[in-house]
Design a protein around this motif. Structure first.
Motif, mmCIF file in Angstrom:
data_model
loop_
_atom_site.group_PDB
_atom_site.id
_atom_site.type_symbol
_atom_site.label_atom_id
_atom_site.label_comp_id
_atom_site.label_asym_id
_atom_site.label_seq_id
_atom_site.Cartn_x
_atom_site.Cartn_y
_atom_site.Cartn_z
ATOM 1 N N ARG A 17 0.822 -1.218 0.000
ATOM 2 C CA ARG A 17 0.000 0.000 0.000
ATOM 3 C C ARG A 17 0.857 1.270 0.000
ATOM 4 O O ARG A 17 0.594 2.211 -0.755
ATOM 5 C CB ARG A 17 -0.905 -0.010 1.229
ATOM 6 C CG ARG A 17 -1.837 1.205 1.351
ATOM 7 C CD ARG A 17 -2.505 1.239 2.708
ATOM 8 N NE ARG A 17 -1.528 1.474 3.777
ATOM 9 C CZ ARG A 17 -1.404 0.695 4.859
ATOM 10 N NH1 ARG A 17 -2.174 -0.379 5.009
ATOM 11 N NH2 ARG A 17 -0.504 0.976 5.784
ATOM 12 N N ARG A 21 2.653 0.372 -4.470
ATOM 13 C CA ARG A 21 1.596 0.984 -5.285
ATOM 14 C C ARG A 21 2.022 2.367 -5.799
ATOM 15 O O ARG A 21 1.606 2.783 -6.881
ATOM 16 C CB ARG A 21 0.312 1.056 -4.459
ATOM 17 C CG ARG A 21 -0.896 1.652 -5.163
ATOM 18 C CD ARG A 21 -1.286 0.890 -6.418
ATOM 19 N NE ARG A 21 -1.848 -0.420 -6.185
ATOM 20 C CZ ARG A 21 -3.142 -0.673 -6.030
ATOM 21 N NH1 ARG A 21 -4.014 0.314 -6.025
ATOM 22 N NH2 ARG A 21 -3.572 -1.917 -5.876
ATOM 23 N N TRP A 74 -0.642 -7.248 -5.417
ATOM 24 C CA TRP A 74 -1.672 -6.204 -5.398
ATOM 25 C C TRP A 74 -1.015 -4.831 -5.525
ATOM 26 O O TRP A 74 -1.530 -3.935 -6.191
ATOM 27 C CB TRP A 74 -2.464 -6.288 -4.096
ATOM 28 C CG TRP A 74 -3.516 -5.217 -3.950
ATOM 29 C CD1 TRP A 74 -4.819 -5.267 -4.366
ATOM 30 C CD2 TRP A 74 -3.337 -3.926 -3.344
ATOM 31 N NE1 TRP A 74 -5.458 -4.095 -4.057
ATOM 32 C CE2 TRP A 74 -4.570 -3.251 -3.424
ATOM 33 C CE3 TRP A 74 -2.269 -3.281 -2.736
ATOM 34 C CZ2 TRP A 74 -4.769 -1.958 -2.923
ATOM 35 C CZ3 TRP A 74 -2.451 -1.992 -2.233
ATOM 36 C CH2 TRP A 74 -3.681 -1.344 -2.330
ATOM 37 N N ARG A 250 -7.159 -8.887 -7.560
ATOM 38 C CA ARG A 250 -7.693 -8.019 -6.503
ATOM 39 C C ARG A 250 -7.516 -6.545 -6.840
ATOM 40 O O ARG A 250 -8.397 -5.721 -6.579
ATOM 41 C CB ARG A 250 -7.024 -8.327 -5.168
ATOM 42 C CG ARG A 250 -7.559 -9.567 -4.459
ATOM 43 C CD ARG A 250 -6.792 -9.813 -3.172
ATOM 44 N NE ARG A 250 -6.635 -8.591 -2.406
ATOM 45 C CZ ARG A 250 -5.610 -8.330 -1.588
ATOM 46 N NH1 ARG A 250 -4.645 -9.221 -1.433
ATOM 47 N NH2 ARG A 250 -5.548 -7.190 -0.929
ATOM 48 N N ALA A 251 -6.361 -6.206 -7.420
ATOM 49 C CA ALA A 251 -6.123 -4.811 -7.793
ATOM 50 C C ALA A 251 -7.127 -4.360 -8.854
ATOM 51 O O ALA A 251 -7.678 -3.254 -8.780
ATOM 52 C CB ALA A 251 -4.696 -4.637 -8.295
ATOM 53 N N TYR A 253 -10.071 -5.733 -9.412
ATOM 54 C CA TYR A 253 -11.389 -5.770 -8.775
ATOM 55 C C TYR A 253 -11.633 -4.511 -7.950
ATOM 56 O O TYR A 253 -12.714 -3.894 -8.031
ATOM 57 C CB TYR A 253 -11.482 -7.014 -7.895
ATOM 58 C CG TYR A 253 -12.691 -7.075 -6.990
ATOM 59 C CD1 TYR A 253 -13.927 -7.474 -7.479
ATOM 60 C CD2 TYR A 253 -12.584 -6.767 -5.636
ATOM 61 C CE1 TYR A 253 -15.035 -7.541 -6.647
ATOM 62 C CE2 TYR A 253 -13.679 -6.835 -4.794
ATOM 63 C CZ TYR A 253 -14.903 -7.218 -5.302
ATOM 64 O OH TYR A 253 -15.995 -7.285 -4.477
ATOM 65 N N ASP A 254 -10.656 -4.111 -7.154
ATOM 66 C CA ASP A 254 -10.818 -2.913 -6.324
ATOM 67 C C ASP A 254 -11.091 -1.687 -7.189
ATOM 68 O O ASP A 254 -11.937 -0.846 -6.853
ATOM 69 C CB ASP A 254 -9.565 -2.676 -5.483
ATOM 70 C CG ASP A 254 -9.399 -3.691 -4.360
ATOM 71 O OD1 ASP A 254 -10.355 -4.444 -4.092
ATOM 72 O OD2 ASP A 254 -8.308 -3.722 -3.754
ATOM 73 N N VAL A 257 -14.719 -1.958 -8.525
ATOM 74 C CA VAL A 257 -15.734 -1.657 -7.498
ATOM 75 C C VAL A 257 -15.831 -0.147 -7.274
ATOM 76 O O VAL A 257 -16.932 0.408 -7.177
ATOM 77 C CB VAL A 257 -15.395 -2.395 -6.180
ATOM 78 C CG1 VAL A 257 -16.270 -1.884 -5.037
ATOM 79 C CG2 VAL A 257 -15.586 -3.887 -6.361
ATOM 80 N N GLU A 258 -14.686 0.522 -7.202
ATOM 81 C CA GLU A 258 -14.692 1.979 -7.033
ATOM 82 C C GLU A 258 -15.433 2.650 -8.185
ATOM 83 O O GLU A 258 -16.261 3.553 -7.978
ATOM 84 C CB GLU A 258 -13.258 2.507 -6.956
ATOM 85 C CG GLU A 258 -13.176 4.016 -6.828
ATOM 86 C CD GLU A 258 -11.759 4.544 -6.920
ATOM 87 O OE1 GLU A 258 -11.567 5.759 -6.710
ATOM 88 O OE2 GLU A 258 -10.847 3.750 -7.221
ATOM 89 N N ALA A 284 -15.917 -11.226 -7.732
ATOM 90 C CA ALA A 284 -15.700 -11.569 -6.328
ATOM 91 C C ALA A 284 -15.656 -13.076 -6.130
ATOM 92 O O ALA A 284 -14.820 -13.600 -5.376
ATOM 93 C CB ALA A 284 -16.803 -10.956 -5.460
#
Length: 375
Positions: A17, A21, A74, A250-251, A253-254, A257-258, A284
């Motif tokens: 994080r 990133r 991620w 996951r990256a 997907y996040d 979703v945003e 998901a």
């Protein structure tokens, strides 16, 4: 530096994080080595996650190793890929290396001063390891090495390369031996570095061996047992490759979703439209199913059992799921998801690569089918 396995997972999440990133887009766009990522791995001790404790490492379980790689991917897939590049080599050296080889390599991997590369693939063959033609021939008490390896990750940066070569050309897989080649050895060169669609910060290229002379002590393990030694760590490598793909998924997907929550169309967030909401639901499910498969297989591996079918199934499902997830994320982002350098565009390219390296999806299906039906 993290002190135990659970702390290492937390440390991986934190640096993903706060460090990885922040630099991942630049690493990808400029195809540069993830220096910041490597330094973060050194600072936290993650470099030594698979190194035995006797040599300064953490010797983490397969369960923890997969979680660590997922978190790193991620944040920056190229940084996470460094762990794939030397993960299997560390296990091979720890299991089969001489005392001198272990002392020369493992403490340095643990503290970050030594990096590794693994060289198997040749221009005419990859998964069919028995078909390699690179040679190692006895020369008095030493060896002379010749051959060309391709698609070798980290080759230009590695302190040592674990290289598979034929010592008995007519013996098939039983004629393969492994050698530990130090950086700077005369006759070793990197004639080409590739530009790639994904894993752009993990430097891949050719490794050329031209009359490379090595002492007898460079042989890793037993002559003619190189293939078996590679198989020793293959289940583990496939699991962390699967986890690498999950982190990428996951990256994507996040980001999806945003977008689904904040982008509006026809008077409401686009995620409230069933067509897109169902896409998010499918994403998901893919991620959770892949995580469950990897976790179950890793736990069985930690119990001491061989898991060729389970590892192949996890690698197959997770990598193909990552591509599905990234594809849906691009659809949700629309035209912006096709913009070069955007999060979902990058993750689609990253995901696609995972279906090919460390054994293509077709090879994984072959392993699974043979396990069920026999050869």
């Amino acid at each position: 530096m993290a002190e135990n396995q659970s702390e290492l997972v937390g440390a991986a999440r934190t640096i993903a994080r706060d460090v990885l990133r922040q630099h991942a887009e630049d690493v990808d766009q400029n195809e540069r080595y993830p220096e910041e990522g490597l330094q973060a791995l050194i600072d936290t001790g993650i470099c030594g996650m698979t190194v035995p404790r006797a040599f300064g490492g953490h010797q983490v379980s397969a369960v923890d190793a997969t979680q660590i790689v997922e978190e790193l991917a991620w944040g920056c897939p190229s940084t996470a890929a460094l762990m794939l590049t030397w993960g299997g080599s560390v296990l091979s050296i720890a299991e089969y290396g001489s005392d001198a080889q272990k002392q020369a390599v493992l403490p340095g991997v643990a503290d970050g001063s030594v990096t590794l590369s693994f060289a198997l693939t040749e221009p005419h063959t990859g998964s069919d390891a028995a078909a390699i033609t690179g040679r190692a021939e006895r020369d008095g008490e030493g060896w002379i090495l010749n051959g060309r390896k391709v698609w070798i990750g980290n080759a230009a940066r590695a302190t040592y390369v674990v290289c598979a070569l034929k010592t008995a050309p007519d013996a098939g897989a039983k004629g393969i031996s492994s050698f530990l080649i130090p950086r700077g050895t005369k006759g070793v060169s990197i004639p080409e570095i590739y530009s790639k669609m994904g894993a752009r910060g993990t430097i891949h290229g050719d490794l050329l061996l031209e009359d490379v002379r090595l002492p007898a002590s460079a042989l890793l393990g037993t002559e003619g047992r190189g293939f078996a030694q590679m198989m020793h760590s293959l289940d583990f490598v496939r699991l962390i490759t699967a986890s690498h793909a999950i982190g990428i998924a996951r990256a994507a997907y996040d980001a999806a979703v945003e977008r689904a929550k904040t982008r509006t169309a026809f008077g409401k967030p686009i995620g409230q439209h069933q067509a897109l909401g169902f896409m998010v639901a499918d994403m998901a499910v893919d991620i959770q199913a892949a995580q469950a498969m990897v976790a179950q297989a890793a736990a069985i591996l930690d119990s001491g059992q061989a898991i060729p079918q389970q590892a192949a199934a996890a690698k197959l499902f997770a990598t193909e799921a990552a591509t599905r997830v990234a594809h849906k994320a691009q659809q949700i982002w629309g035209a912006e998801g096709c913009r070069s350098g955007s999060m979902v565009e990058r993750m689609y390219r990253e995901a696609r690569v995972t279906e090919i390296w460390d054994g293509t999806s077709q090879i994984q299906r072959l392993v699974i089918a043979r396990g069920i039906l026999g050869r």
